[in-house]
Design an enzyme around this catalytic site. Structure first.
Site, PDB file in Angstrom:
ATOM      1  N   GLU A 173       0.304  -1.538  -0.163  1.00 49.01           N
ATOM      2  CA  GLU A 173      -0.084  -0.194   0.097  1.00 49.01           C
ATOM      3  C   GLU A 173       0.361   1.288   0.301  1.00 49.01           C
ATOM      4  OE1 GLU A 173      -2.766  -0.355   3.097  1.00 49.01           O
ATOM      5  OE2 GLU A 173      -3.984  -2.077   2.453  1.00 49.01           O
ATOM      6  N   GLU A 361      -5.085  -8.110   0.733  1.00 52.65           N
ATOM      7  CA  GLU A 361      -5.788  -7.522   2.847  1.00 52.65           C
ATOM      8  C   GLU A 361      -7.848  -7.862   2.278  1.00 52.65           C
ATOM      9  OE1 GLU A 361      -4.235  -5.138   4.782  1.00 52.65           O
ATOM     10  OE2 GLU A 361      -1.987  -6.019   3.906  1.00 52.65           O
TER      11      GLU A 361
HETATM   12  C1  GAL Z   1      -4.420  -2.514   5.472  1.00 51.29           C
HETATM   13  C2  GAL Z   1      -2.807  -2.147   5.719  1.00 51.29           C
HETATM   14  C3  GAL Z   1      -2.699  -3.267   7.504  1.00 51.29           C
HETATM   15  C4  GAL Z   1      -3.531  -3.117   8.312  1.00 51.29           C
HETATM   16  C5  GAL Z   1      -4.530  -3.078   7.576  1.00 51.29           C
HETATM   17  C6  GAL Z   1      -6.298  -3.142   9.024  1.00 51.29           C
HETATM   18  O1  GAL Z   1      -3.956  -0.827   5.223  1.00 51.29           O
HETATM   19  O2  GAL Z   1      -1.500  -2.664   5.096  1.00 51.29           O
HETATM   20  O3  GAL Z   1      -1.214  -3.412   8.256  1.00 51.29           O
HETATM   21  O4  GAL Z   1      -3.210  -2.976   9.256  1.00 51.29           O
HETATM   22  O5  GAL Z   1      -5.249  -2.450   6.610  1.00 51.29           O
HETATM   23  O6  GAL Z   1      -6.012  -1.252   8.628  1.00 51.29           O
END
Ligand code: GAL
Length: 450
Positions: A173, A361
């Site tokens: 990200e 994710e």
């Molecule tokens: C993403 C990040 C993660 C985690 C997730 C939830 O932006 O890559 O590290 O924190 O969000 O907020």
């Protein structure tokens, strides 16, 4: 076809679909100064007063550094075949460059070997935000030298782990670590303003291409990708001003990093302030920004509603907070809106240059309670099922989405929000480091057992 509310079967996704779980070094490892590890920007930022909610820090976090065997055993118990984690740059290179910390290298060797012994495929992210503080002191992402610092770090990881790791992600990200870290000052290293943001963007893009090229050259049989944050964006109303504001926000939040990689350049016509990026360009950069990644990792959590705003500098657009919209919320105060996943997949699928997409994710934080030794996290379970159903819908319409990773394994250090938002499918009692599999984790295990 809509799958929401129907019982899901993993067979519907095909045999080659990659199911996994994602974590990150800084959020889980702890042992912040053990065995020669150098400080990262996040160690320093978390120690600053008022930067992290409730004064939390990640000195111990989930103690993954010591508990990795226990956690990998849990991944196996949950039948999860793919484990995405990140390497902490200052653990292997305490001052960011040159002197290698062998104990740090060995730690990830042990993690990788332990995964493989348990039939779990390791997926490695090179950079999940924990920049060595020594490099931040030299300007961090605003210093163009980072492209060669990052190249050397990439080479070190490729040479040490490339024989066993066949799935790599260069950056996690970039929009978040440049935007929150160098424009808004809400994340480490806590710098603000355009003069930090713009060079950080350009150097992140160059590093992403460079990292991809090095990995591909040194590990030709590896699948090489990078990951992007993305939120489905809709205008607050059908007024032309709101529609135009939503277009600008979409260009900044969703298109800024993928388009230069695909050779399309920065989306300057929709976000004119990005024209100033040319100040940081050197001859030949257009070519270096491009890289033909084997896959793109998309990370989606919610949708955003965008409204015209005279007072927001540069963008003249603002997000309408979910809590003002009377919609279901997570502990992060993000809207629960599963169709966002479908729309985002369709959007990225439309870029002709993207060969393959993995959802690297997706997940949610809710106020979980440990009761009688159990955590019944029905909201998270529904969230996951509904989002997976949207992935299936997109896939059934021909989207080239080939994997889905839940964020995240255990409750962990949620950056500036500390430990209160719990994202895990495994509950952690941070005072004892005891783990309890939540109902969502049990469901994932059953689903993956087929
Ligand atoms: C993403 C990040 C993660 C985690 C997730 C939830 O932006 O890559 O590290 O924190 O969000 O907020």
């Amino acid at each position: 076809m809509d799958y929401e509310g129907q019982e899901l079967h993993k067979d519907q996704f095909g045999e080659d679909f990659k199911w996994g779980i994602s974590t990150a070094a800084f959020q889980t490892e702890g042992s912040c100064a053990a065995d020669g590890k150098g400080p990262s920007v996040w160690d320093v930022f978390s120690a600053r007063k008022g930067k992290i909610r409730n004064g939390h820090h990640a000195n111990t976090a989930c103690d993954f550094y010591n508990c990795y065997q226990k956690d990998i055993a849990l991944i196996r118990r949950l039948n999860i075949p793919n484990f995405r984690f990140s390497v902490s740059w200052p653990r292997v290179l305490p001052s960011g460059v040159k002197t290698v910390n062998q104990k740090g290298i060995d730690f990830y060797n042990k993690v990788i070997d332990h995964c493989l012994e348990n039939d779990i495929e390791p997926w490695l992210t090179l950079y999940h935000w924990d920049l060595p503080q020594a490099l931040e002191l030299k300007g961090g992402w605003t210093n163009r030298d980072i492209v060669s610092w990052f190249a050397d770090y990439t080479e070190l990881c490729a040479r040490n782990y490339g024989d066993r790791v066949k799935h790599w992600m260069v950056l996690n990200e970039p929009m978040v670590f440049t935007g929150a870290g160098y424009f808004l000052g809400l994340h480490a290293p806590g710098r603000a303003g355009l003069s930090n943001f713009l060079p950080a963007i350009h150097h992140a893009v160059l590093s992403m291409g460079e990292g991809g090229r090095i990995l591909k050259k040194l590990i030709p049989d590896a699948e090489v990708g990078t990951t992007f944050s993305c939120s489905y964006i809709e205008p607050f109303s059908q007024k032309p001003k709101d529609i135009a504001a939503a277009t600008r926000a979409d260009a900044l939040l969703n298109r800024l990093f993928i388009e230069p990689v695909l050779g399309m350049g920065y989306p300057v016509s929709d976000v004119p302030v990005l024209k100033s990026l040319h100040k940081y360009h050197r001859p030949g950069d257009e070519e270096k920004m491009k890289f033909d990644f084997d896959f793109i990792g998309l990370q989606n959590y919610t949708r955003e509603i965008v409204k015209y705003s005279l007072f927001t500098p540069y963008l003249h657009a603002r997000l309408v907070k979910a809590e003002k919209r009377n919609v279901p919320l997570t502990s992060m105060r993000w809207e629960v809106y599963p169709p966002a996943m479908y729309h985002i997949l369709k959007k990225f699928n439309d870029y002709p240059g993207i060969k393959k997409i993995y959802i690297t994710e997706n997940g949610a934080a809710f106020p979980d309670q440990l009761q009688d030794g159990k955590v019944e996290d029905s909201e998270r379970l529904k969230y996951l099922q509904d989002h997976i159903a949207q992935v299936l819908k997109a896939k059934s319409e021909g989207c080239k989405v080939d994997g889905y990773f839940i964020w995240t394994l255990t409750d962990n250090f949620e950056w500036a929000e500390g430990y209160d938002p719990r994202f895990g499918i495994i509950y952690v009692d941070f005072s004892t480091q005891k783990r309890v599999i939540k109902s969502s984790g049990k469901w994932y295990a059953r689903f993956l057992a087929g």
